[in-house]
Scaffold this motif. Structure first.
Motif, PDB file in Angstrom:
ATOM      1  N   PHE A 139     -13.038  10.506  50.383  1.00  0.00           N
ATOM      2  CA  PHE A 139     -12.411   9.230  50.054  1.00  0.00           C
ATOM      3  C   PHE A 139     -12.684   8.982  48.575  1.00  0.00           C
ATOM      4  O   PHE A 139     -13.766   8.544  48.189  1.00  0.00           O
ATOM      5  CB  PHE A 139     -12.979   8.109  50.911  1.00  0.00           C
ATOM      6  CG  PHE A 139     -12.151   6.831  50.888  1.00  0.00           C
ATOM      7  CD1 PHE A 139     -11.647   6.297  49.716  1.00  0.00           C
ATOM      8  CD2 PHE A 139     -11.880   6.164  52.068  1.00  0.00           C
ATOM      9  CE1 PHE A 139     -10.899   5.142  49.700  1.00  0.00           C
ATOM     10  CE2 PHE A 139     -11.129   5.001  52.083  1.00  0.00           C
ATOM     11  CZ  PHE A 139     -10.635   4.489  50.888  1.00  0.00           C
ATOM     12  N   CYS A 187     -14.793   1.023  55.966  1.00  0.00           N
ATOM     13  CA  CYS A 187     -15.667   2.120  55.507  1.00  0.00           C
ATOM     14  C   CYS A 187     -17.138   1.753  55.665  1.00  0.00           C
ATOM     15  O   CYS A 187     -17.967   2.599  56.023  1.00  0.00           O
ATOM     16  CB  CYS A 187     -15.366   2.463  54.054  1.00  0.00           C
ATOM     17  SG  CYS A 187     -13.826   3.376  53.812  1.00  0.00           S
ATOM     18  N   LEU A 211      -7.513  10.654  50.204  1.00  0.00           N
ATOM     19  CA  LEU A 211      -8.285  10.804  51.437  1.00  0.00           C
ATOM     20  C   LEU A 211      -7.934  12.112  52.119  1.00  0.00           C
ATOM     21  O   LEU A 211      -6.870  12.687  51.875  1.00  0.00           O
ATOM     22  CB  LEU A 211      -8.003   9.656  52.418  1.00  0.00           C
ATOM     23  CG  LEU A 211      -8.282   8.232  51.993  1.00  0.00           C
ATOM     24  CD1 LEU A 211      -7.053   7.614  51.351  1.00  0.00           C
ATOM     25  CD2 LEU A 211      -8.707   7.390  53.191  1.00  0.00           C
ATOM     26  N   THR A 212      -8.823  12.543  53.003  1.00  0.00           N
ATOM     27  CA  THR A 212      -8.512  13.661  53.890  1.00  0.00           C
ATOM     28  C   THR A 212      -8.127  13.092  55.259  1.00  0.00           C
ATOM     29  O   THR A 212      -8.442  11.947  55.587  1.00  0.00           O
ATOM     30  CB  THR A 212      -9.716  14.608  54.027  1.00  0.00           C
ATOM     31  OG1 THR A 212     -10.893  13.841  54.293  1.00  0.00           O
ATOM     32  CG2 THR A 212      -9.908  15.417  52.757  1.00  0.00           C
ATOM     33  N   GLY A 269     -14.204  14.928  54.712  1.00  0.00           N
ATOM     34  CA  GLY A 269     -14.451  13.493  54.780  1.00  0.00           C
ATOM     35  C   GLY A 269     -14.310  12.831  53.428  1.00  0.00           C
ATOM     36  O   GLY A 269     -15.086  11.935  53.073  1.00  0.00           O
ATOM     37  N   LYS A 319     -10.690   8.483  61.318  1.00  0.00           N
ATOM     38  CA  LYS A 319     -11.830   7.597  61.562  1.00  0.00           C
ATOM     39  C   LYS A 319     -11.457   6.144  61.283  1.00  0.00           C
ATOM     40  O   LYS A 319     -11.802   5.238  62.054  1.00  0.00           O
ATOM     41  CB  LYS A 319     -13.019   8.014  60.692  1.00  0.00           C
ATOM     42  CG  LYS A 319     -13.697   9.301  61.122  1.00  0.00           C
ATOM     43  CD  LYS A 319     -14.872   9.623  60.206  1.00  0.00           C
ATOM     44  CE  LYS A 319     -15.548  10.921  60.606  1.00  0.00           C
ATOM     45  NZ  LYS A 319     -16.675  11.254  59.692  1.00  0.00           N
ATOM     46  N   ASP A 331      -9.218  13.713  58.253  1.00  0.00           N
ATOM     47  CA  ASP A 331     -10.320  13.328  59.129  1.00  0.00           C
ATOM     48  C   ASP A 331     -10.831  11.931  58.804  1.00  0.00           C
ATOM     49  O   ASP A 331     -11.178  11.152  59.704  1.00  0.00           O
ATOM     50  CB  ASP A 331     -11.454  14.354  59.071  1.00  0.00           C
ATOM     51  CG  ASP A 331     -11.962  14.610  57.667  1.00  0.00           C
ATOM     52  OD1 ASP A 331     -11.250  14.274  56.706  1.00  0.00           O
ATOM     53  OD2 ASP A 331     -13.069  15.159  57.527  1.00  0.00           O
ATOM     54  N   THR A 332     -10.839  11.569  57.524  1.00  0.00           N
ATOM     55  CA  THR A 332     -11.222  10.210  57.138  1.00  0.00           C
ATOM     56  C   THR A 332     -10.190   9.198  57.619  1.00  0.00           C
ATOM     57  O   THR A 332     -10.527   8.115  58.109  1.00  0.00           O
ATOM     58  CB  THR A 332     -11.377  10.116  55.608  1.00  0.00           C
ATOM     59  OG1 THR A 332     -12.382  11.030  55.173  1.00  0.00           O
ATOM     60  CG2 THR A 332     -11.769   8.702  55.192  1.00  0.00           C
ATOM     61  N   ILE A 365     -18.712   5.375  55.795  1.00  0.00           N
ATOM     62  CA  ILE A 365     -17.975   6.349  54.998  1.00  0.00           C
ATOM     63  C   ILE A 365     -18.315   6.132  53.527  1.00  0.00           C
ATOM     64  O   ILE A 365     -18.207   5.010  53.016  1.00  0.00           O
ATOM     65  CB  ILE A 365     -16.454   6.211  55.216  1.00  0.00           C
ATOM     66  CG1 ILE A 365     -16.093   6.585  56.664  1.00  0.00           C
ATOM     67  CG2 ILE A 365     -15.668   7.072  54.227  1.00  0.00           C
ATOM     68  CD1 ILE A 365     -14.622   6.368  57.003  1.00  0.00           C
TER      69      ILE A 365
END
Length: 391
Positions: A269, A339, A310-311, A267, A317, A313-314, A344
């Motif tokens: 960021f 976010c 970022l990854t 997750g 979302k 999964d982020t 997030i």
């Protein structure tokens, strides 16, 4: 002379009119005039002769019903359940609903739906849908590569900046490491159509959709990049979004992300995070934000959109939330609002420099604002070996 005895019959004589004849009368009946070939006959039940119209007759009805006027070929019939006749509009009817739901107006073919993954209940107000004009190849497994990259650079570029893209391909974006890949995001321009076609054919690293390439469409370009990653390169470990006027220390960010990966960080960021910033209310400002777009006087924390990591999964979302948000052309603020809604956490990293400092690249992930593609090439020649910026 023979005496013939005839039986005696009681014969009554009546006046004959209208061609009647003498007939024997039995059972106390009498002859009556016959008109129109009809006769009166005894009626056992107490009925009354009434005029008959339209070939219809009244018949005894067993149940207690009442004759009512019938309109439009419809009749009222007994209803077993306690229901009421109500006007029906638009071919719709009210029916019993088992669950406790309420009728609400629906606009733009949208409905309120529950959102999972830390999202909020809202109404879909935006649908992002633009066809691709160009897509890259041999970047991820889904488009021909042997494996998905550990680090994917996604460069947001003006469609006219061919020289910027060439400079990046020959400097910090030029690596033989199979774990690093590079793609460019561009919008559409009819004047650049043939040039982009040749560039895409040559380098095979262009992502383009058919929205107009304009500063006010920066958010569309960001969403395009997020969508392509989530759909076509979801196996990538980390995504580095960066504008085409940055210099990047590829090796430094590579090593840092490997540290995060080993630590099991999810997750993610990362970016240069701005807090307590106020929206520009001057209509003449390049970054003007109206009250309709954002009503509060303080913006939520947001990472500068020119350089961030970022990854996937982020990214997923954020994509789930975009459809419930009013589009805003300032993409980094737009991401900050999303976010906040998704809760997030943004991780501040001062090593994403908002100023151009090529002479300090030994401790920076990226640095913003080279004046020209030629300056990037010159600074790269000067510093990349000194600061060991190549993998």
């Amino acid at each position: 002379m023979i005496d013939l005895k005839m039986p005696k019959l009681w014969i009554s004589y009546v006046n004959i009119k209208n061609k009647t004849t003498k007939v024997p009368v039995k059972d106390n009946t009498t002859k009556v005039p016959v008109k129109d070939n009809t006769v009166k006959v005894p009626v056992k039940t107490k009925t009354t002769n009434v005029p008959v119209k339209d070939n219809t007759v009244k018949v005894p009805v067993k149940t207690k019903t009442t004759n009512v006027p019938v309109k439009d070929n419809t009749v009222k019939v007994p209803v077993k359940t306690k229901t009421a006749n109500v006007p029906v509009k638009d071919n719709t009817v009210k029916v019993p609903v088992k669950t406790k739901t309420a009728k609400v107006p629906v606009k733009d073919n949208t409905v309120k739906v529950p959102v999972k993954d830390n999202t909020v209940r809202s109404t879909q107000i935006y649908e992002y849908s633009f066809p691709y004009l160009h897509v890259p190849v041999n970047v991820c497994k889904s488009n021909g590569a042997k494996s998905d990259p550990f680090l994917l650079f996604v460069v947001k570029s003006d469609v006219n900046h061919i020289a910027h893209r060439i400079a990046i391909r020959n400097t910090w974006g030029n690596t033989s490491n199979p774990g690093i890949k590079l793609v460019f995001l561009v919008g559409y321009s009819p004047l650049m159509k043939e040039f982009i076609q040749m560039e895409s054919d040559t380098y095979k690293d262009i992502i383009q959709q058919n929205f107009l390439d304009d500063y006010h469409n920066n958010t569309l370009k960001t969403i395009m990049g997020f969508t392509w990653v989530a759909t076509h390169c979801s196996g990538a470990k980390y995504i580095f979004f960066v504008d085409d006027d940055y210099i990047v220390n590829t090796k430094y960010i590579w090593n840092h992300l490997h540290t995060l990966s080993i630590a099991g960080k999810r997750g993610v960021f990362l970016g240069y995070v701005w807090k307590n910033a106020k929206p520009h209310r001057n209509a003449n400002s390049k970054w003007f934000i109206s009250k309709d777009d954002f009503k509060d006087d303080v913006l939520p924390p947001y990472a500068g959109g020119g350089s961030l990591v970022l990854t996937v999964d982020t990214i997923n979302k954020l994509l789930s939330q975009f459809k419930f948000m009013k589009p805003m052309f300032i993409d980094d603020v737009y991401l900050g609002i999303a976010c906040k809604k998704l809760k997030i956490s943004l991780i501040h990293e001062s090593r994403f420099s908002v100023r151009y400092q090529p002479d300090k690249m030994n401790h920076l992930f990226s640095s913003h604002g080279f004046r020209s593609p030629m300056q990037l090439i010159e600074d790269w020649k000067k510093f990349h070996i000194k600061y060991d910026m190549v993998i």
